[in-house]
Design a protein around this motif. Structure first.
Motif, short mmCIF file in Angstrom:
data_model
loop_
_atom_site.label_atom_id
_atom_site.label_comp_id
_atom_site.label_asym_id
_atom_site.label_seq_id
_atom_site.Cartn_x
_atom_site.Cartn_y
_atom_site.Cartn_z
N PRO A 1 -25.35 44.10 -59.48
CA PRO A 1 -25.95 44.85 -58.44
C PRO A 1 -26.09 46.09 -57.82
O PRO A 1 -25.99 46.79 -57.97
CB PRO A 1 -26.82 43.84 -58.31
CG PRO A 1 -26.62 42.70 -57.62
CD PRO A 1 -25.52 42.79 -58.43
N THR B 1 -36.41 44.84 -51.25
CA THR B 1 -37.23 43.72 -50.88
C THR B 1 -37.24 43.54 -49.36
O THR B 1 -37.93 42.52 -48.70
CB THR B 1 -35.62 42.49 -51.09
OG1 THR B 1 -34.95 42.85 -50.87
CG2 THR B 1 -36.00 42.35 -52.45
N GLY B 2 -37.00 44.94 -48.77
CA GLY B 2 -37.15 44.75 -46.98
C GLY B 2 -39.51 45.84 -46.67
O GLY B 2 -39.49 45.49 -47.67
N HIS C 1 -31.56 49.56 -50.82
CA HIS C 1 -31.72 50.15 -49.18
C HIS C 1 -32.86 51.50 -49.84
O HIS C 1 -33.49 51.90 -49.19
CB HIS C 1 -30.27 50.72 -48.35
CG HIS C 1 -30.85 51.44 -46.89
ND1 HIS C 1 -31.69 50.50 -45.93
CD2 HIS C 1 -31.15 52.27 -46.62
CE1 HIS C 1 -32.07 50.67 -45.43
NE2 HIS C 1 -31.74 52.52 -45.54
N THR D 1 -19.42 58.08 -41.38
CA THR D 1 -18.01 58.77 -41.24
C THR D 1 -17.40 58.69 -42.52
O THR D 1 -15.87 59.34 -42.96
CB THR D 1 -16.98 57.42 -40.66
OG1 THR D 1 -17.36 56.37 -41.17
CG2 THR D 1 -16.84 57.00 -39.52
N LYS E 1 -20.39 56.64 -33.39
CA LYS E 1 -20.32 56.17 -31.50
C LYS E 1 -20.37 57.21 -30.84
O LYS E 1 -20.59 57.30 -29.26
CB LYS E 1 -19.39 55.26 -31.38
CG LYS E 1 -19.45 53.74 -31.83
CD LYS E 1 -18.27 52.59 -31.62
CE LYS E 1 -18.02 51.46 -32.27
NZ LYS E 1 -17.20 51.75 -33.54
C1 LIG Z 1 -31.06 42.15 -55.33
C2 LIG Z 1 -30.44 42.92 -54.44
C3 LIG Z 1 -31.54 43.35 -53.35
C4 LIG Z 1 -30.92 44.21 -52.27
N1 LIG Z 1 -32.65 44.72 -51.14
C5 LIG Z 1 -31.46 45.30 -50.24
C6 LIG Z 1 -32.58 45.93 -49.16
O1 LIG Z 1 -34.15 46.19 -49.55
N2 LIG Z 1 -31.73 46.93 -48.29
C7 LIG Z 1 -30.74 46.92 -48.33
O2 LIG Z 1 -30.41 48.11 -47.65
N3 LIG Z 1 -30.03 46.35 -48.90
C8 LIG Z 1 -30.47 45.70 -50.16
N4 LIG Z 1 -29.55 44.79 -50.93
C9 LIG Z 1 -28.52 45.47 -50.10
C10 LIG Z 1 -27.89 46.64 -50.98
O3 LIG Z 1 -26.79 46.23 -51.86
C11 LIG Z 1 -26.29 47.13 -49.83
O4 LIG Z 1 -25.19 45.88 -50.24
C12 LIG Z 1 -26.71 46.98 -48.54
O5 LIG Z 1 -27.80 47.80 -48.36
C13 LIG Z 1 -25.19 48.12 -47.66
O6 LIG Z 1 -25.08 47.75 -46.46
P1 LIG Z 1 -24.64 49.30 -45.91
O7 LIG Z 1 -25.11 50.05 -46.29
O8 LIG Z 1 -25.40 48.94 -44.32
O9 LIG Z 1 -23.75 48.73 -45.71
P2 LIG Z 1 -22.18 48.99 -46.66
O10 LIG Z 1 -22.77 49.41 -47.70
O11 LIG Z 1 -21.16 48.60 -46.04
O12 LIG Z 1 -22.19 50.46 -45.89
C14 LIG Z 1 -21.60 50.64 -44.36
C15 LIG Z 1 -20.88 51.94 -44.12
O13 LIG Z 1 -21.09 52.29 -42.35
C16 LIG Z 1 -20.43 53.86 -42.59
N5 LIG Z 1 -19.67 53.31 -41.75
C17 LIG Z 1 -18.40 52.59 -41.16
N6 LIG Z 1 -18.31 52.69 -39.73
C18 LIG Z 1 -19.01 54.12 -38.98
C19 LIG Z 1 -18.99 54.71 -38.25
N7 LIG Z 1 -18.40 53.88 -36.63
N8 LIG Z 1 -20.04 55.51 -38.00
C20 LIG Z 1 -20.77 55.91 -39.14
N9 LIG Z 1 -20.47 55.21 -40.01
C21 LIG Z 1 -19.84 54.76 -39.86
C22 LIG Z 1 -19.22 53.50 -43.92
O14 LIG Z 1 -18.73 54.01 -44.46
C23 LIG Z 1 -20.28 53.14 -45.16
O15 LIG Z 1 -21.47 53.74 -45.43
C24 LIG Z 1 -29.87 44.96 -52.22
C25 LIG Z 1 -28.99 43.82 -52.81
C26 LIG Z 1 -29.81 43.48 -53.96
C27 LIG Z 1 -27.83 43.06 -55.02
#
Ligand SMILES: Cc1cc2nc3c(=O)[nH]c(=O)nc-3n(C[C@H](O)[C@H](O)[C@H](O)COP(=O)(O)OP(=O)(O)OC[C@H]3O[C@@H](n4cnc5c(N)ncnc54)[C@H](O)[C@@H]3O)c2cc1C
Lengths: 265, 333
Positions: A13, B263-264, B283, B298, B317
């Motif tokens: 996904p 889903t949130g 998201h 970043t 940060k």
């Molecule tokens: C069925 C299903 C349903 C889902 N439902 C949801 C949902 O409702 N909501 C949801 O959010 N997700 C959901 N997800 C998960 C979604 O697919 C992603 O995995 C999730 O949103 C990723 O979260 P993230 O962006 O925080 O993490 P990551 O994808 O790991 O991204 C982290 C980001 O932070 C950045 N970063 C790192 N360090 C720093 C720093 N110091 N300063 C600035 N930036 C930095 C990186 O460059 C990166 O872009 C679902 C997944 C599935 C399979």
């Protein structure tokens, strides 16, 4: 207690949309070969819930049931490697990610074949269709109660489970009589467990029981209730303005000023 | 075929008022009913809902079917579903709509299977195809990566709508309509489920779904400590709240109920700040309705920039404290 946990295999996904193409004739999105198959994300929580009951009572028997086409045994045996006992596959060309009505009837037929099932667990929705309908469908067809979006459960004896579920603005506790259907969301006390070495060995030995729709007496075409009329990529029109500065802090200050200027704040 | 009985929407009420989803359902329901030249009905199942019937009429209903009983004070699947089935059988509508909300997402698919019909889930647009007079339901799927148009082949045609995807109807207090009290025929003693207690989330200040400014953090925030800075930033804004990505809530950086996404919680604030969030479709499904999205990340290649109006490429940060300080100055000045 005998538990069935239903698991869907689907394309990963989190692979980007750019790895898919649109099949306009069949009104489908088609993943490229770079998109690996996976267990639908939320289904892992339904598996975990079943295993939580088994942790407390070694007599719990958990059967994994999956309906679909082209199951990869490596993928679909993962719940067995996590600790489930056996595996049933309902397979066929006519079961390629079908309508929830077809899937629900297929799973019910399998549950009836397995027999003496007390509890069926699901994920709250699949990661590729997001329809959240198959758990409810199975419950209605069987005439069992259903708790959706569960996040925790406990066997309180007397043929009852105590279940915590998501509600508007929080969670709520309900008690439900068995047999029952539960669908799980990811807000559980812990994430789904990893496979153990022992589980992986066990999964290698498990031979799935395989049924076709007709083995189960299903007339697939007659069960279809929805059709896809069109499928397309969403269009995005946002053009991002990157705010720069001599240092990250400068950029932060410039961002605030720019948002003020644009009357966002 | 019960063609002439129009559209039935399942409204929602809480604490003596109609929830915003009810206005959204009545708005789109009115459009469908008008395209068909058929009436629009609302079902209000709950406690104290009789008093809200006029409000539903002002929002567009021609007829309101009221089920008002203390047993429906809290949504309990095993009581609400049979009551909803009974209302549907009494009204015998051509189309049934509900909200993709905490209770609607439970009620609607069950209702569809009880009525032996199909349903399009979590739609963002509904219309009547003038050549067939049937509903076309547009919905995101695969976590929001794609769109599809669903047709329901059976009767009644059902759909749920995503909250905040459709504008709410504007009330017109001069509208008149009919109120029907329905005998729900549900015997609570037969229920196979018992409601024990609700555990509401204690949160100070504004609810995330109602916030005017949402400051969300993702995996990039690195831990719960980092979220404290986001709390401080959110507190600077009037009506500010903190949200998170699933990676952040699953890792325990912030509380699970803060998760924004498919889903949130679905939010549609004036300003949405995605900090350390990559911008997965799942998201974005929860914040795509925001007026302005600002990303701080970043990684200049992060997908989130493709959905944002403004962005800073940098480490949060360093960016966020300076941003917060400057915002404080500007808002005070
Ligand atoms: C069925 C299903 C349903 C889902 N439902 C949801 C949902 O409702 N909501 C949801 O959010 N997700 C959901 N997800 C998960 C979604 O697919 C992603 O995995 C999730 O949103 C990723 O979260 P993230 O962006 O925080 O993490 P990551 O994808 O790991 O991204 C982290 C980001 O932070 C950045 N970063 C790192 N360090 C720093 C720093 N110091 N300063 C600035 N930036 C930095 C990186 O460059 C990166 O872009 C679902 C997944 C599935 C399979």
């Amino acid at each position: 207690m005998r538990i069935v946990t239903c698991v869907k295999q689907m394309p990963d996904p989190e692979s980007p949309a750019s790895l898919y193409s649109i099949d306009d004739v069949n009104k489908k999105v088609v993943p490229s070969s770079n998109v690996p198959p996976d267990v639908s994300d939320y289904d892992r929580y339904g598996v975990e819930a079943a295993l939580m009951l088994k942790d407390k009572d070694a007599d719990v028997h958990i059967s994994v049931v999956s309906l679909g086409i082209d199951h990869s045994l490596d993928v679909i045996k993962r719940p067995v490697a996590m600790g489930c006992d056996d595996l049933y596959l309902i397979q066929g060309e006519d079961l390629d990610d079908p309508d929830p009505s077809i899937t629900s009837h297929g799973l019910v037929a399998a549950v009836n074949q397995i027999g003496d099932v007390d509890l069926i667990t699901f994920g709250r929705q699949s990661g590729n269709r997001d329809q959240a309908s198959v758990g409810p469908g199975v419950a209605v067809i069987l005439g069992w109660p259903c708790v959706t979006n569960a996040v925790d459960l406990e066997d309180i004896g007397d043929g009852k489970l105590r279940v915590e579920r998501l509600s508007e603005g929080g969670t709520e506790i309900v008690e439900v009589n068995l047999p029952a259907v539960l669908t799980f969301s990811s807000e559980m006390p812990h994430q789904p467990r990893y496979a153990t070495m022992r589980g992986i060995m066990q999964a290698k030995r498990v031979e799935p029981t395989i049924w076709s729709a007709s083995d189960l007496g299903l007339d697939v075409a007659s069960l279809e209730k929805i059709e896809v009329l069109d499928v397309f990529f969403p269009t995005s029109t946002t053009e991002v303005e990157i705010i720069e500065g001599d240092s990250p802090a400068e950029a932060g200050r410039a961002l605030a000023q720019r948002l003020r200027e644009a009357r966002v704040i | 075929m019960a063609y002439e009985n129009g559209v039935l929407v399942y409204g929602e009420a809480k604490d003596g008022r109609l929830l915003s989803i009810t206005g959204e359902l009545l708005n789109v329901g009115r459009q469908l009913a008008d395209s068909l030249g058929q009436p629009l009905s609302a079902a209000l199942i709950g406690e104290g809902t009789a008093e809200l019937a006029q409000e539903a009429i002002a929002l567009g209903a021609d007829k309101v079917f009221v089920v008002d009983d203390a047993i429906f004070a809290e949504y309990l699947h095993d009581l609400h579903v049979p009551a909803a089935v009974n209302v549907a059988k009494e009204v015998d509508p051509y189309i049934i709509l509900a909200g993709q909300t905490a209770s609607g997402r439970d009620l609607a698919p069950h209702l569809a299977f009880h009525l032996d019909t199909g349903i399009a889930i979590d739609c963002t647009a509904l219309e009547i195809d003038s050549s067939t007079n049937r509903m076309r339901a547009t919905r995101p799927f695969s976590g929001g990566n794609f769109r599809q148009v669903i047709g329901v082949k059976t009767q009644p045609q059902m759909a749920t709508i995503r909250s905040k995807a459709i504008d709410g109807a504007a009330p017109d207090t001069s509208r008149t309509g009919e109120v029907v009290n329905v005998n729900h025929g549900v015997d609570a003693s037969q229920s196979r489920m018992k409601f024990i207690e609700s555990k509401p989330i204690e949160s100070e200040g504004v609810r995330l779904e109602d916030a005017d400014v949402v400051v969300s953090g993702g995996r990039g925030i690195g831990g719960p400590e980092g979220f404290e800075g986001l709390e401080d930033l959110a507190a600077i804004f009037d009506g500010g709240a903190v949200g998170g990505s699933r990676a952040a809530t699953d890792s325990g950086f912030t509380a699970p109920e803060r998760m924004v996404g498919i889903t949130g919680v679905i939010v549609a604030p004036n300003l949405y700040m995605a900090i350390g969030i990559s911008g997965a479709s799942q998201h974005l499904a929860g914040c795509g309705g925001a007026k302005t999205i600002v990303a701080i990340n970043t990684d200049e290649e992060a997908q989130i920039f493709g959905s944002s109006s403004f962005g800073v490429v940098g480490d949060y940060k360093q960016v966020v404290p300076a941003f917060a300080e400057e915002v404080k100055k500007l808002l005070q000045g």
